[in-house]
Design an enzyme around this catalytic site. Sequence first.
Site, short mmCIF file in Angstrom:
data_model
loop_
_atom_site.label_atom_id
_atom_site.label_comp_id
_atom_site.label_asym_id
_atom_site.label_seq_id
_atom_site.Cartn_x
_atom_site.Cartn_y
_atom_site.Cartn_z
N LEU A 138 41.81 35.14 58.55
CA LEU A 138 42.05 33.72 58.85
C LEU A 138 40.90 32.87 58.29
O LEU A 138 40.15 32.24 59.03
CB LEU A 138 42.22 33.51 60.36
N GLY A 139 40.79 32.89 56.96
CA GLY A 139 39.81 32.02 56.29
C GLY A 139 40.48 30.70 55.96
O GLY A 139 41.46 30.31 56.58
N ARG A 161 37.49 39.77 60.85
CA ARG A 161 36.21 40.38 61.27
C ARG A 161 35.83 39.94 62.67
O ARG A 161 35.24 40.68 63.43
CB ARG A 161 35.11 40.02 60.28
N ILE A 215 49.42 37.40 49.18
CA ILE A 215 49.00 36.37 48.19
C ILE A 215 47.51 36.53 47.90
O ILE A 215 46.89 35.65 47.28
CB ILE A 215 49.27 34.93 48.71
N ARG A 217 44.99 39.93 47.17
CA ARG A 217 44.71 40.83 46.06
C ARG A 217 45.59 42.07 46.21
O ARG A 217 45.75 42.59 47.33
CB ARG A 217 43.25 41.28 46.09
N GLU A 246 47.72 44.59 38.03
CA GLU A 246 48.28 43.46 37.27
C GLU A 246 47.84 43.48 35.81
O GLU A 246 46.69 43.82 35.55
CB GLU A 246 47.79 42.13 37.88
N HIS A 264 51.54 36.31 40.08
CA HIS A 264 50.22 35.77 40.49
C HIS A 264 50.12 34.27 40.17
O HIS A 264 49.28 33.86 39.36
CB HIS A 264 49.09 36.55 39.80
N GLY A 266 49.73 31.86 42.65
CA GLY A 266 49.21 31.14 43.81
C GLY A 266 48.52 29.82 43.47
O GLY A 266 48.79 28.79 44.07
#
Length: 298
Positions: A138-139, A161, A215, A217, A246, A264, A266
Amino acid sequence: MSALYLPVPLPSFLVMPLAETHAIEQEPSATVRGMVVPGGFAVSESLLSRLPNLEVISVFGVGYDGVPIALCQQRGIRVTNTPDVLTEDVADIATALVLMTSRRLAEAEKFIRAGSWTSGAFPLAHALRGKTAGIVGLGRIGKAIAYRLTAHGLTIAYFGRQQQVVAYDYCDSLCGLAKKADFLIVACPGGSGTKHLINAKVLSALGSDGILINIARGSVVDEVALIAALKTGEIRGAGLDVFENEPQVPAELIDSEKVVILPHVGSATHETRQAMAQLVRDNLAAHFANQPLVTPVC
Ligand code: 8YV
């Protein structure tokens, strides 16, 4: 004119302005003082050894998982990235993948183009409201996804974390989050610390009605385990913007009706990529003017 090394081609709207104030090198050498790489690009130790006078690495992306930070710190190489400016676009793509997978939009599109509508209605899909989204990480991007999905009537839970002061449910175990979630959404950084965090056990906890969205890595998801879980029906589907290797995408994912795949994209809008390019230039300008970096990693 300080020399910049670009190991892979980057957009001309980024490179052309840089070329006005820097010599652009296609090969590593002792004259190079700065390097620009895309997000996730693997900067190997052997490459760094061929850049003995490198002072700064500017990542054209938020994810610097490909940069060996400890080694850069040892050598006094500064590292920058492009946070914030891409947050909203990436969160939009996560939301789009939630909608596409639950409402079966890609299949519905194929259906009408194949001329099938005249023979009968498209099968029913699943509603979003009342469902739970489990966000892994949740960044900034995770929070922007949570904000959007709340508006779609989903309950938000998260794993990370540490617990944060937010109005969402914290799960201290990833399997616990997966069990709760209808959509398990990967929004954490890549790199060795999160490699294959989403493994067979987590997918099994997500369950046969669950959908995995990634979304972040490709490295965070064990792709072999994901393909197996899709095949056996252990999970219902997946929406993927990123892949382990990728631009190679396993045939099993390309061929699967249960998966929505994107190349990719995003952060791939004119507005965001221009803003990312500006941030790369601003960071390099700050470095070469001996000013504090705008968005330093180290
Ligand atoms: C881009 C990304 O695809 O920001 C990142 O970490 O992976 C994406 O925004 C990439 O960096 C563009 O080169």
